[in-house]
Design an enzyme around this catalytic site. Structure first.
Site, PDB file in Angstrom:
ATOM      1  N   SER A  44       2.988   9.135  -0.962  1.00  0.00           N
ATOM      2  CA  SER A  44       3.266   8.517  -2.262  1.00  0.00           C
ATOM      3  C   SER A  44       2.889   7.050  -2.406  1.00  0.00           C
ATOM      4  O   SER A  44       3.106   6.469  -3.465  1.00  0.00           O
ATOM      5  CB  SER A  44       4.740   8.706  -2.622  1.00  0.00           C
ATOM      6  OG  SER A  44       5.022  10.068  -2.787  1.00  0.00           O
ATOM      7  N   LYS A  81       9.957   0.182  -7.123  1.00  0.00           N
ATOM      8  CA  LYS A  81      10.060   1.620  -7.401  1.00  0.00           C
ATOM      9  C   LYS A  81      11.534   1.981  -7.504  1.00  0.00           C
ATOM     10  O   LYS A  81      12.362   1.456  -6.744  1.00  0.00           O
ATOM     11  CB  LYS A  81       9.374   2.396  -6.279  1.00  0.00           C
ATOM     12  CG  LYS A  81       9.337   3.904  -6.450  1.00  0.00           C
ATOM     13  CD  LYS A  81       8.551   4.511  -5.282  1.00  0.00           C
ATOM     14  CE  LYS A  81       8.585   6.014  -5.296  1.00  0.00           C
ATOM     15  NZ  LYS A  81       7.794   6.596  -4.172  1.00  0.00           N
ATOM     16  N   SER A  95       4.860  10.068  -6.234  1.00  0.00           N
ATOM     17  CA  SER A  95       6.117   9.520  -6.735  1.00  0.00           C
ATOM     18  C   SER A  95       6.070   8.031  -7.027  1.00  0.00           C
ATOM     19  O   SER A  95       6.909   7.530  -7.750  1.00  0.00           O
ATOM     20  CB  SER A  95       7.266   9.850  -5.777  1.00  0.00           C
ATOM     21  OG  SER A  95       7.152   9.168  -4.556  1.00  0.00           O
TER      22      SER A  95
END
Length: 466
Positions: free
Chosen positions: A178, A79, A154
């Site tokens: 998230s 990420k 996210s």
């Protein structure tokens, strides 16, 4: 409903990460798998918008001599809010221009030590503040189950790539849901671990209440269990009991609390009914189920929002010092700026909010002295359509819509306890609706054993079957 996936007759097939490890042992070439994963990413990203930074040539080079470890050569993504040597960390924003990181952060170092081979980075909402990834310039990240809808919070880019079969496992992190939210939206397994379970970058360790936990998104419980087994060989917090090697359901029958009222908002009638159906499934498996009121007061939501907004205020206030001379706060979205304003206007209330967040672990500990596991829906409503959480819309509108949806996940970020979202339900629109199981601090093994039992009882829906 047009689904998007990349599964096909290539070396990746529909293998999960453990299946890929076994295939490597039988002679499957790593470089062919990595090439297949790259081709899959290229094939679906125009429809999903999941990719933040590609490092395909680097991945091809590493595939020729992959790092050792149980997951050696298994393709993955980071990420885009952790530092990875040679890759920029853009945090989902246009407010600065990121340069490639000089070194791996603490989490990336641990993650790569188990052998996972990164292909690049996936998109997130601006600094992870929104429950949906929707960028004024780049557009949204869409769920492959129906691209007219968001892919969740996210870690949406990671979830979209795992759900479509680009990779079997990807990094995610969770400061308000998230890991669990995109797992729910995309039909995946998403475990937010106990606070301190995995190594973290310094910026997260410095929070007054450490609400963010790193982890992974996967398509199978065994992949998640294997990741934590291997990760604790590299890093282990001595204050927590080890998870160990969880490979089969637990034998103990558990006392399960069922909650359909969230932190400030309640589940929709449809989602509440799906939650009670999951409760009935648990009861049919021999677990003792009891419906209860939420274990924390309703005003907890206000304190969480104020703490969340404090993080946005810190980003806005320290942006130039942190991100360098290219910092331009005029490029921040309305949610980030609105949160920062909310914090500045309520500075006098911050000490109480922080104290409430910190003390929530004591309420949770008392709750889990009476119940082994708590069942809630992961999200209060079905997945919103693209545009519902447009970051250029009025701040109050975006926040109110966000709180209507994300009403259950923030609690464990405050308490530090583990929780796992499992793809146990489907809405009338045909979209996945995750169910969340929470447990006391350090009880990931209990959650994984129960997850394995549920996976056997109700096999997850698969996107390529639709």
């Amino acid at each position: 409903m047009a689904r998007v996936h990349a599964f096909g007759d290539d070396p990746l097939q529909d293998l999960d990460a453990v299946g890929l490890v076994e295939a490597y042992r039988d002679g499957l070439p790593v470089d062919e798998v990595v090439e297949a994963a790259i081709a899959r990413a290229d094939a679906v990203d125009d429809q999903l918008g999941a990719l933040a930074h590609e490092a395909f040539e680097r991945a091809r080079a590493e595939a020729r001599s992959p790092r050792p470890g149980y997951f050696s050569g298994v393709p993955t993504f980071f990420k885009d809010n952790v530092d990875v040597a040679g890759m920029p960390t853009q945090n989902g924003t246009d407010a600065y221009v990121a340069r490639p990181a000089d070194a791996d952060g603490d989490f990336a170092r641990m993650y790569r030590s188990v052998g996972l081979l990164p292909l690049g980075k996936t998109r997130l909402s601006e600094f992870g503040f929104s429950g949906a990834v929707d960028h004024p310039r780049l557009g949204p990240v869409r769920t492959p189950w129906n691209p007219e809808h968001y892919a969740g919070a996210s870690s949406a880019g990671a979830a979209a790539f795992v759900a479509t079969g680009v990779v079997p496992i990807a990094h995610a992190n969770d400061g308000g849901g998230s890991i669990r939210i995109p797992a729910s939206v995309n039909g995946l397994v998403g475990l937010k671990p106990t606070r301190g379970r995995l190594a973290q970058d310094a910026t997260l360790r410095q929070m007054p209440v450490k609400i963010v936990s790193d982890g992974v998104l996967t398509r199978s419980v065994r992949d998640t269990a294997a990741f934590y087994r291997e990760a604790e060989k590299v890093y282990r917090d001595p204050r927590l009991a080890p998870i160990g090697d969880i490979t089969r359901p637990g034998r103990a029958r558990l006392k399960v609390a069922v909650v359909t009222r969230g932190v400030g908002r309640d589940a929709s009638p449809e989602v509440a009914e799906l939650t009670l159906e999951t409760a009935a499934l648990l009861e049919s498996l021999g677990h003792r189920v009891e419906e209860i009121e939420p274990p924390v007061p309703r005003f907890f939501a206000d304190h969480f929002v104020l703490y969340w907004s404090m993080l946005a205020m810190a980003v806005v206030g320290t942006g130039r010092r942190t991100y360098g001379p290219t910092w331009n706060p005029g490029r921040l979205d309305n949610l980030t700026l609105g949160l920062a304003r909310h914090s500045r206007r309520n500075l006098h209330r911050l000490p109480v909010a922080i104290a409430t967040m910190a003390s929530s672990k004591h309420l949770a500990a008392r709750h889990h002295a009476s119940y082994d596991v708590t069942l809630t829906p992961t999200l209060a409503t079905g997945t919103p359509r693209v545009g519902h959480l447009d970051p250029t819309a009025d701040y109050e509108q975006v926040l109110d819509r966000l709180l209507d949806w994300v009403a259950f996940t923030p609690l464990q970020n405050a308490t530090g306890e583990p929780a796992i979202s499992l793809p146990l339900a489907t809405t009338a629109e045909g979209l996945p609706q995750g169910m969340m199981l929470g447990a006391g601090a350090g009880r990931e093994a209990r959650l994984l054993e129960l997850a394995l039992e549920l996976e056997e009882a109700v096999p997850w829906p698969r996107i390529q079957a639709g």
